[in-house]
Motif scaffolding. Structure first.
Motif, PDB file in Angstrom:
ATOM      1  N   GLY B  10       0.928  -1.298   0.035  1.00  0.00           N
ATOM      2  CA  GLY B  10       0.013   0.068  -0.005  1.00  0.00           C
ATOM      3  C   GLY B  10       0.877   1.370   0.051  1.00  0.00           C
ATOM      4  N   MET B  11       0.257   2.388  -0.729  1.00  0.00           N
ATOM      5  CA  MET B  11       0.884   3.711  -0.780  1.00  0.00           C
ATOM      6  C   MET B  11       0.108   4.563  -0.644  1.00  0.00           C
ATOM      7  N   PHE B  12       0.384   5.689   0.199  1.00  0.00           N
ATOM      8  CA  PHE B  12      -0.377   6.783   0.191  1.00  0.00           C
ATOM      9  C   PHE B  12       0.371   7.987  -0.393  1.00  0.00           C
ATOM     10  N   VAL B  13      -0.446   9.013  -0.845  1.00  0.00           N
ATOM     11  CA  VAL B  13       0.229  10.380  -1.719  1.00  0.00           C
ATOM     12  C   VAL B  13      -0.828  11.317  -1.307  1.00  0.00           C
ATOM     13  N   GLN B  14      -0.451  12.494  -1.269  1.00  0.00           N
ATOM     14  CA  GLN B  14      -1.092  13.701  -1.223  1.00  0.00           C
ATOM     15  C   GLN B  14      -1.646  14.074  -2.690  1.00  0.00           C
ATOM     16  N   GLU B  15      -3.009  14.645  -2.776  1.00  0.00           N
ATOM     17  CA  GLU B  15      -3.320  15.044  -4.163  1.00  0.00           C
ATOM     18  C   GLU B  15      -2.284  15.920  -4.569  1.00  0.00           C
ATOM     19  N   THR B  20       6.132   7.027  -6.605  1.00  0.00           N
ATOM     20  CA  THR B  20       6.530   5.977  -7.407  1.00  0.00           C
ATOM     21  C   THR B  20       6.158   4.685  -6.751  1.00  0.00           C
ATOM     22  N   LEU B  21       5.621   3.886  -7.835  1.00  0.00           N
ATOM     23  CA  LEU B  21       5.283   2.563  -7.396  1.00  0.00           C
ATOM     24  C   LEU B  21       6.344   1.523  -7.857  1.00  0.00           C
ATOM     25  N   ASP B  22       7.131   0.716  -7.065  1.00  0.00           N
ATOM     26  CA  ASP B  22       8.125  -0.146  -7.382  1.00  0.00           C
ATOM     27  C   ASP B  22       7.604  -1.482  -8.013  1.00  0.00           C
ATOM     28  N   CYS B  23       8.556  -2.080  -9.026  1.00  0.00           N
ATOM     29  CA  CYS B  23       8.269  -3.202  -9.623  1.00  0.00           C
ATOM     30  C   CYS B  23       9.866  -3.533 -10.169  1.00  0.00           C
ATOM     31  N   THR B  24      10.111  -4.986  -9.662  1.00  0.00           N
ATOM     32  CA  THR B  24      11.122  -5.513 -10.160  1.00  0.00           C
ATOM     33  C   THR B  24      10.961  -6.890 -10.814  1.00  0.00           C
ATOM     34  N   TYR B  25      11.689  -7.241 -11.714  1.00  0.00           N
ATOM     35  CA  TYR B  25      11.135  -8.501 -12.461  1.00  0.00           C
ATOM     36  C   TYR B  25      12.432  -9.539 -12.735  1.00  0.00           C
ATOM     37  N   SER B  87      -6.622   6.817  -7.227  1.00  0.00           N
ATOM     38  CA  SER B  87      -6.730   5.889  -6.051  1.00  0.00           C
ATOM     39  C   SER B  87      -7.234   4.460  -6.680  1.00  0.00           C
ATOM     40  N   ALA B  88      -6.692   3.414  -6.479  1.00  0.00           N
ATOM     41  CA  ALA B  88      -6.709   2.168  -7.296  1.00  0.00           C
ATOM     42  C   ALA B  88      -5.682   1.122  -6.913  1.00  0.00           C
ATOM     43  N   MET B  89      -5.763  -0.128  -7.352  1.00  0.00           N
ATOM     44  CA  MET B  89      -4.765  -0.966  -7.300  1.00  0.00           C
ATOM     45  C   MET B  89      -4.095  -0.931  -8.707  1.00  0.00           C
ATOM     46  N   GLY B 110       0.574  -6.688  -7.084  1.00  0.00           N
ATOM     47  CA  GLY B 110      -0.220  -5.252  -6.931  1.00  0.00           C
ATOM     48  C   GLY B 110       0.236  -4.467  -5.808  1.00  0.00           C
ATOM     49  N   THR B 111       0.210  -3.072  -5.955  1.00  0.00           N
ATOM     50  CA  THR B 111       0.203  -1.971  -4.853  1.00  0.00           C
ATOM     51  C   THR B 111      -1.157  -1.238  -4.789  1.00  0.00           C
TER      52      THR B 111
END
Lengths: 115, 117
Positions: B10-15, B20-25, B87-89, B110-111
């Motif tokens: 989960g991530m929170f951000v101010q409007e 940044t949403l992380d992804c490694t592969y 706001s979503a997955m 997912g995040t």
């Protein structure tokens, strides 16, 4: 609209019953995918069709699961002798022909609950 | 082994802020593609952005950009100027050659992003 359509949107059934989930892809899209999404998880691949044939069914968990696409358009996912562990959202996605990026166009899913 | 790892449940951000949403592969194939999808509460997965393994520049689509670091096998999604509707997955996915010549996208867990007013 002209997006991917999935029916039913919700299905509640009893353990041991047979279930069919339908997917109507975007017109002209030759590839069709089925995924299963359990609560809190990402989509898990089940089966992929290119035209009428199943090009890859390696994700089907067991022989209770079967899918068809007889005319290369609408697809039906069939689940026999349902179990509680089959409860999930079943997502269908289609893909246009040609190279492109390979992005998938998803439907809103069919939520299956097995009691 | 996980093909796609998203370490932030989960991530929170101010409007109006960036996030940044992380992804490694993980892949040994030189030819692959990376995607980000958004899944709002309605359930439909919406394609956001794509990066090919041979693309020289980072992909951008409006407020979305992909920070592609090939050597680190990282493909983070940057959303600039966050909006309440963001706001979503968010799911990272990879497409690589599978047996039989098909390309099957594999998704991460997912995040969940929540944008605060």
């Amino acid at each position: 609209g002209a997006g991917v359509s999935q029916t039913p949107s919700n299905k509640v059934t009893e353990k041991g019953k047979y279930v069919e989930l339908r997917c109507d892809p975007i017109s002209g899209h030759t590839a069709l995918y089925w995924y299963r999404q359990s609560l809190g998880q990402g989509p898990e691949f089940l089966i992929y069709f290119q035209g009428t044939g199943a090009a890859d069914d390696s994700g089907l968990p067991n022989d209770r699961f079967f899918a068809v696409r007889p005319e290369g358009s609408v697809s039906t996912l069939k689940i026999q002798r349902t179990e509680r562990g089959d409860s999930a959202v079943y997502l269908c996605a289609s893909q246009p022909p040609g190279a492109g990026t390979g992005e998938l166009f998803f439907g809103e899913g069919s939520r299956l609950t097995v009691l | 082994a996980q093909k796609i790892t998203q370490t932030q449940p989960g991530m929170f951000v101010q409007e109006k802020e960036a996030v940044t949403l992380d992804c490694t592969y993980d892949t040994s194939d030189p030819s692959y593609g990376l995607f980000w999808y958004k899944q709002p509460s309605s359930g439909e997965m919406i394609f956001l952005i794509y990066q090919g393994s041979y693309d020289q520049q980072n992909a951008t689509e409006g407020r979305y950009s992909l920070n592609f670091q090939k050597a680190r096998k990282s493909a983070n999604l940057v959303i600039s100027a966050s909006q309440l509707g963001d706001s979503a997955m968010y799911f990272c996915a990879m497409r690589e050659p599978a047996s039989g010549g098909s390309y099957i996208p594999t998704f991460g867990r997912g995040t969940s992003l929540i944008v605060h007013p």
